[in-house]
Design a protein around this motif. Sequence first.
Motif, PDB file in Angstrom:
ATOM      1  N   CYS A 187       0.858  -1.180   0.000  1.00  0.00           N
ATOM      2  CA  CYS A 187       0.000   0.000   0.000  1.00  0.00           C
ATOM      3  C   CYS A 187       0.895   1.231   0.000  1.00  0.00           C
ATOM      4  O   CYS A 187       1.821   1.321   0.827  1.00  0.00           O
ATOM      5  N   ASP A 188       0.631   2.175  -0.897  1.00  0.00           N
ATOM      6  CA  ASP A 188       1.478   3.361  -0.975  1.00  0.00           C
ATOM      7  C   ASP A 188       1.442   4.158   0.321  1.00  0.00           C
ATOM      8  O   ASP A 188       2.471   4.675   0.764  1.00  0.00           O
ATOM      9  N   ASN A 189       0.251   4.267   0.913  1.00  0.00           N
ATOM     10  CA  ASN A 189       0.105   5.081   2.120  1.00  0.00           C
ATOM     11  C   ASN A 189      -0.197   4.237   3.362  1.00  0.00           C
ATOM     12  O   ASN A 189       0.500   4.302   4.351  1.00  0.00           O
ATOM     13  N   ASN A 209      -1.533   6.074  -3.820  1.00  0.00           N
ATOM     14  CA  ASN A 209      -1.401   7.450  -4.297  1.00  0.00           C
ATOM     15  C   ASN A 209      -2.457   7.821  -5.327  1.00  0.00           C
ATOM     16  O   ASN A 209      -2.820   8.997  -5.445  1.00  0.00           O
ATOM     17  N   ASP A 210      -2.966   6.839  -6.057  1.00  0.00           N
ATOM     18  CA  ASP A 210      -3.966   7.123  -7.087  1.00  0.00           C
ATOM     19  C   ASP A 210      -5.393   6.799  -6.641  1.00  0.00           C
ATOM     20  O   ASP A 210      -6.319   6.831  -7.460  1.00  0.00           O
ATOM     21  N   GLY A 211      -5.585   6.472  -5.378  1.00  0.00           N
ATOM     22  CA  GLY A 211      -6.934   6.175  -4.905  1.00  0.00           C
ATOM     23  C   GLY A 211      -6.964   4.999  -3.953  1.00  0.00           C
ATOM     24  O   GLY A 211      -5.936   4.563  -3.418  1.00  0.00           O
ATOM     25  N   GLY A 231      -8.299   9.804  -5.681  1.00  0.00           N
ATOM     26  CA  GLY A 231      -8.015  10.799  -4.673  1.00  0.00           C
ATOM     27  C   GLY A 231      -7.285  10.261  -3.455  1.00  0.00           C
ATOM     28  O   GLY A 231      -7.102   9.056  -3.290  1.00  0.00           O
ATOM     29  N   VAL A 232      -6.865  11.200  -2.604  1.00  0.00           N
ATOM     30  CA  VAL A 232      -6.147  10.876  -1.384  1.00  0.00           C
ATOM     31  C   VAL A 232      -6.741  11.680  -0.228  1.00  0.00           C
ATOM     32  O   VAL A 232      -7.677  12.456  -0.415  1.00  0.00           O
ATOM     33  N   PHE A 250     -15.698   5.030   3.314  1.00  0.00           N
ATOM     34  CA  PHE A 250     -14.390   5.670   3.222  1.00  0.00           C
ATOM     35  C   PHE A 250     -14.494   7.051   3.863  1.00  0.00           C
ATOM     36  O   PHE A 250     -15.341   7.861   3.497  1.00  0.00           O
ATOM     37  N   ILE A 251     -13.639   7.304   4.844  1.00  0.00           N
ATOM     38  CA  ILE A 251     -13.656   8.568   5.588  1.00  0.00           C
ATOM     39  C   ILE A 251     -12.319   9.269   5.371  1.00  0.00           C
ATOM     40  O   ILE A 251     -11.263   8.733   5.721  1.00  0.00           O
ATOM     41  N   ALA A 252     -12.370  10.458   4.809  1.00  0.00           N
ATOM     42  CA  ALA A 252     -11.164  11.223   4.535  1.00  0.00           C
ATOM     43  C   ALA A 252     -11.099  12.417   5.477  1.00  0.00           C
ATOM     44  O   ALA A 252     -11.982  13.287   5.443  1.00  0.00           O
ATOM     45  N   GLN A 253     -10.084  12.440   6.323  1.00  0.00           N
ATOM     46  CA  GLN A 253      -9.880  13.598   7.186  1.00  0.00           C
ATOM     47  C   GLN A 253      -9.066  14.619   6.405  1.00  0.00           C
ATOM     48  O   GLN A 253      -7.861  14.473   6.229  1.00  0.00           O
TER      49      GLN A 253
END
Length: 360
Positions: A187-189, A209-211, A231-232, A250-253
């Motif tokens: 996993c990139d992140n 990095n690409d989603g 997105g990231v 999916f929760i993006a802070q």
Amino acid sequence: MPSSSKNIKRISAIILLSIIVSGCITIQTAPIQEEPQVEVTPIVIEAENASEAQPAITDDKPAEPLAQEKITIITQATQFGAGEKWSGGVCDIACYFADVTGDGMVDFIAHDNEGLMVLPSNGTTFGTHTNWTGGPVSCHKNCYFKDVTGDGKADFVAHDNDGVYVLPSTGTSFGPGTNWTGGPVSCDNECFLEDVNGDQKVDFVAADNDGVWVLPSTGANFGAGEKWTGGVCDIACFFADVTGDGMADFIAQDYDGIYVLPSTGSNFGAHSNWTGAGSGCDIACFFADATGDGKADYIAQDLEGIFVLPSTGSNFGQFSNWSGGPATCDYACFLGDVNGDGTSDFIAQDEDGIWVLPAK
């Protein structure tokens, strides 16, 4: 002759009335003049006696009892109670909390040098430890305890350099490991394990990095990667069921708020800002069902306490301090339902053992 005719009419009426009553049929008839009125009362046959009254209709089958509607009263938690020490000791390598026995209560898992020690929850404390691997185990990248097989018991998942290995829980031990990816995955992140499609089997989720990519669990392996969104995340990514439909969202802070992209079962939908403005956590952020309504809430561990913003299913509501004051952990903090009441409790891994602040 007139008197005889009247008697015949009277007798005929009585016979007819007897036939009508015996057949359970109610017919309104005018009273016979010059005679007392006969009131015909309708006969009501109770369901429980139907077999005796009408055997030809019921075929002598016993009547089923009438269904009674059950009313369930759900009381939601509103605070974390006083700390309770559930276990002494520490973990040599790391501590985890997951329901590996399948009884609905989160157990304490100590990753020690000699193996994985499980201390099962009995609802008020963590019991005696047993070594579920029988010897030392390690994870090259990360260790997880999630139900990937779908049998209700959290399995041991080891993310190694050559793949993701699963050691299924039997309820009393972890079975032999098998490589569920068949080769290396990364996993990139960050990597996550959550049930994003609602089939009760936890999937492998990669924040790249690409989603976000999903490797769905089949119950025996992880399938090919599927891109669920682009997105990231500006600050951090999370996955939890905040909508209450049984699928992790999916929760993006991000800098301007907490964005939720709800799972559709095959991808993550359009995003919306559930806090309406920027929102951060002084110490750590969590998403777990503290209220017990089936929706994961936003939990911010701040310097002055543990704040809970309950999920409404479409946003996060007004925050309140559930601990009433500062609450810290010497080593690490967790959230999990250790007593099986349907609410996530606050768990502190401290120097002198494991403390639980139960949700009430």
